[in-house]
Design a protein around this motif. Sequence first.
Motif, short mmCIF file in Angstrom:
data_model
loop_
_atom_site.label_atom_id
_atom_site.label_comp_id
_atom_site.label_asym_id
_atom_site.label_seq_id
_atom_site.Cartn_x
_atom_site.Cartn_y
_atom_site.Cartn_z
N GLY A 1 2.76 9.46 4.22
CA GLY A 1 1.67 8.93 5.03
C GLY A 1 0.36 8.78 4.28
O GLY A 1 -0.57 8.17 4.78
N MET A 2 0.28 9.34 3.09
CA MET A 2 -0.95 9.18 2.31
C MET A 2 -0.63 8.36 1.08
O MET A 2 0.38 8.53 0.43
CB MET A 2 -1.48 10.55 1.87
CG MET A 2 -1.98 11.39 3.02
SD MET A 2 -3.37 10.67 3.87
CE MET A 2 -4.62 10.73 2.61
N LEU B 1 6.99 5.58 3.18
CA LEU B 1 7.51 6.58 4.09
C LEU B 1 8.90 7.00 3.69
O LEU B 1 9.37 8.05 4.05
CB LEU B 1 7.57 6.02 5.51
CG LEU B 1 6.31 6.18 6.36
CD1 LEU B 1 6.58 5.64 7.74
CD2 LEU B 1 5.92 7.64 6.43
N LEU C 1 0.53 -1.94 8.28
CA LEU C 1 1.39 -2.70 7.39
C LEU C 1 2.09 -1.79 6.40
O LEU C 1 3.25 -1.96 6.08
CB LEU C 1 0.52 -3.73 6.66
CG LEU C 1 1.19 -5.00 6.18
CD1 LEU C 1 1.89 -5.70 7.31
CD2 LEU C 1 0.14 -5.91 5.56
N LYS C 2 1.34 -0.84 5.90
CA LYS C 2 1.92 0.04 4.88
C LYS C 2 2.33 1.39 5.45
O LYS C 2 2.81 2.24 4.72
CB LYS C 2 0.87 0.30 3.79
CG LYS C 2 0.55 -0.88 2.92
CD LYS C 2 0.01 -0.33 1.60
CE LYS C 2 -1.12 -1.14 1.05
NZ LYS C 2 -1.70 -0.47 -0.12
N SER C 3 2.08 1.59 6.73
CA SER C 3 2.34 2.89 7.35
C SER C 3 1.64 4.01 6.61
O SER C 3 2.24 5.02 6.25
CB SER C 3 3.84 3.19 7.37
OG SER C 3 4.47 2.33 8.25
N LEU C 4 0.37 3.81 6.37
CA LEU C 4 -0.38 4.82 5.64
C LEU C 4 -1.70 5.09 6.34
O LEU C 4 -2.31 4.20 6.91
CB LEU C 4 -0.69 4.33 4.22
CG LEU C 4 0.48 4.23 3.26
CD1 LEU C 4 0.02 3.57 1.99
CD2 LEU C 4 1.06 5.59 2.96
N GLU C 5 -2.14 6.33 6.20
CA GLU C 5 -3.46 6.67 6.73
C GLU C 5 -4.52 6.23 5.73
O GLU C 5 -4.33 6.35 4.52
CB GLU C 5 -3.58 8.18 6.88
CG GLU C 5 -3.01 8.72 8.15
CD GLU C 5 -3.12 10.24 8.19
OE1 GLU C 5 -2.19 10.86 8.71
OE2 GLU C 5 -4.11 10.77 7.67
N GLU D 1 -8.09 7.33 4.65
CA GLU D 1 -8.99 8.47 4.79
C GLU D 1 -10.39 8.04 5.17
O GLU D 1 -10.86 7.01 4.69
CB GLU D 1 -9.11 9.17 3.44
CG GLU D 1 -8.16 10.30 3.23
CD GLU D 1 -8.63 11.15 2.05
OE1 GLU D 1 -8.95 12.32 2.27
OE2 GLU D 1 -8.71 10.60 0.95
N LYS E 1 -11.55 1.90 1.78
CA LYS E 1 -11.25 0.49 2.03
C LYS E 1 -12.42 -0.34 2.55
O LYS E 1 -12.37 -1.56 2.42
CB LYS E 1 -10.12 0.38 3.07
CG LYS E 1 -8.83 1.00 2.65
CD LYS E 1 -8.09 0.15 1.65
CE LYS E 1 -6.76 0.76 1.30
NZ LYS E 1 -6.01 0.00 0.33
#
Lengths: 248, 446
Positions: free
Chosen positions: A64-65, A202, B86-90, B92, B116
Motif C-alpha cells: 500500500g505504500m 499490492l 489507479l495504483k492502489s497506493l496511499e 502520504e 504529489k
Amino acid sequence: MLGCGVKRKWSCLEELEVEAEQDGDEGGEDELLVGPSRSEMSRLQQRQVVLGLCLEKLQRYQVGMELSLRRSVLLINTLRQIQEDMRSDGVGTCSPDVHPDSCILRDDFREDMPVTCPGCAEGDGDNLSLSPPASPESPSQEANSPPDQQKPLPAATVSAFSDAVNAMGYLSDFALDDIFEDIDTSMYETSDLTSAWASGSLWPVSVSLWADEDVKMRPPAHSSPGSLQSCLMDLNELDHIMEILVKS
Amino acid sequence: MKCFSRYLPYLFRPPSTILSSTCHTEADIISTVEFNSSGELLATGDKGGRVVVFQREQESKSQPQRRGEYNVYSTFQSHEPEFDYLKSLEIEEKINKIKWLPQQNAAYFLLSTNDKTVKLWKISERDKRPEGYNLKDEDGRIKDPSTITSLRVPVLQPMDLMVEATARRVFSNAHTYHINSISVNSDLQTFISTDDLRVNLWNLEITDRSFNIVDIKPANMEELTEVITSAEFHPQQCHTFAYSSSKGSIRLCDMRQAALCDKHCKYFEEPEDPSTRSFFSEIISSISDVKFSHNGRYLMTRDYLTVKVWDLQMENKPLETYQVHDYLRGKLCSLYENDCIFDKFECVWNGSDSVIMTGSYNNFFRMFDRNTKRDVTLEASRENSKPRAILKPRKVCVGGKRRKDEISVDSLDFSKKILHTTWHPHENIIAVAATNNLYIFQDKVN
C-alpha cells in the motif's frame, strides 16, 4: 530476521567493519585462510553481507505504500557493483566459510505459502529457481556441497537476481505512463511486463518469483529479461490479475 | 560584522515546541522548517500534513534585552492523506517542503507540498468585522424588510484577531514520482516542483498546466541508474536553476537555451577518491540537498558525510569540503543495515553566506564558519539546554581515550536525527527540528 538460519548480531557487522579497516598482513595466522589475506576475507565477507542486505531490502516493502525510487535505484546500483566485483574476482575467491546470506526469500505477505530458499529447504529440490547446480565458475564447490547450500553466488546468478530485482524495483511506477497500453498481451510479452508490475504493488510478485514451484532450475545463461520473467511468472496468478484489471 | 566566536555558544531560548510530549505520535514528526524572507514568520510542516506558522513578537522598548520570541500564529491542515486508486497506493500527507513567497501585501503566501500535490496558501489576518447591517440583525437572521424604518451604513468594528489560512491554488496531477523539492523563482511568477525524474515549471496563477523542463527518465526503466534529488532556482537569475542527483553531481541549467533543459550548461562533480572506495561509495555520494548562496555565487551540497561549497565558475571540484561526521565512515555497513545511510540531511546558509549549518545524529547539528574555518557541534535537546543557558559545544570521541563530556561513536542515538534546519535571513536566529520538537536558538545579546 535477516537470514533464515543465519544468526547475525549487530556486533558481527561491526567486527566486519573493524576488520575491513585493519591491515591484512597477518593472513598466515588465521586458521581459516590459505590464500586470501585477512582484509581480503573481510572484504568478501562484507560483500556477502551487503549483498544479502541489498536483496532483502529490495524485497521488503510495505503493502500500500509506494517504493522510494531513489532508494530502489541506490540499492540496485549497489547490487550491480557487487555483481561487477564478483565478476572481476572470478574463480577461487569463494570462501567456504562465508555463510549464505542469500536466504532472503522472505515471505511477509503470504504466510500460508511455504517459504523456500536455498539455505532452508533442505531436501526440497524444486525451489531453486535461480540457484543453478552447475555453475561454470565454481565447479569444485558444487561437487562438495549440496545445491541448496549456496555459497557466494556465481556472477551469473547474481545477474539473474539483478534482472529480476530491476524489474521489481522501478517498474511498479510505470502505471500512469503505460496503463492504457495494450494490456491484453502485455503480461506475456517481455518488455511490456511492466504494466503487470504496475498494478502489482499490492501483489507480492517478488515473492512469486522465488517461491514459484513451477520454475525448474535454469541454466544461468538465460539472463535476458524476457525468458526469465516469462518463466517465473505463474500464469494462473497472471489470469487472476488480468481479471481484476479488466474486470472481466 | 560579527565574527564567529561571538556566535559560540548560542543563547538558548525556551523552545516554541508544537507538541512537546515525550511520547509523540508519528504525525507530529516535523518534516520541514522554513523562515520567510523577512524572518518574521517561521513555518513548519509535519508528517500529519499540518503546517504551523510562528510569528516573531514585536520587540518592546520596555524590555530591549528580550528579543522577539516566536509564538504560534496560525495552524492549518495543508494536505490530507489520499488514495491513488489507479495504483492502489496511499499518498502520504507528509509535508515535504514549504517555501514562502516574498510579501507583497498584507497577506502572507506560502507553497507547501506533499509527494504529489503543491498548494498555495494565503494566510491573512482579520481584526475587524462589519456591524450594523440593515437586512440582518446581530445574530445574522434576515430581517423582515417591512420592519426597517431607517437605513444606516455598516461600520467596521474591531474584533479579536483571527488568522485564516485559505488554499488559493492547488497544483496537482503533474508528478508520477515523489516530489522532493519546490523552489520559487526570483520573478515571483513561476516556481518549479521536482520529483525523482522530472522538473516541472508552473505559473503561480495557472494550476491546470505545467511545463516539463527536465526529464531524465530513460526509455527503458531498467536502464535507470540516477535520480534527481533536489532542485533550486538561482536567487537572482530567473532563468537559471540547479538540480542534484543521486550520483553526487549537480547540473546547472539555463531555461533560455531550450524548452526542455536536457543539456546542462554546467556540470559539477568531484572525481571519486579511489582510496575511499567501498560498496557504499555511491550511496554516500548521493546529494540530499542543494542550496544557492544568498549572493548567488556559490552552491552548497550535502551528501551523507560532507557538506561542499561549490563556486559556480569551477565545475571540476568543490571550493570547500566540510566533514560533518566522518567518524561514521567506519560504520557504514551498520548504517546501511538500519537504513540510516539513506537519511536525507538538509543544509543552510546564514544571511551573509559566511556560515553554513547542517544536522547530524544524536540531535547534534554542526556549523562551519567559512572564513575562520572553525566549526562547532551543538545539541538540540531539552536535557542539555536550560532556559537562557548558553549551548555547550559537543564533541564526539573517535576511539582512544574518551574525555569527560565527550560522547563515543557507539553511544550515538541514530534515531535522533536533525534533518531539517533553517536560518533567519538577516539575524543569527536558527530553527532546528528534532523529531517532533522545534528548537529556536538566538545568539547572545549584549
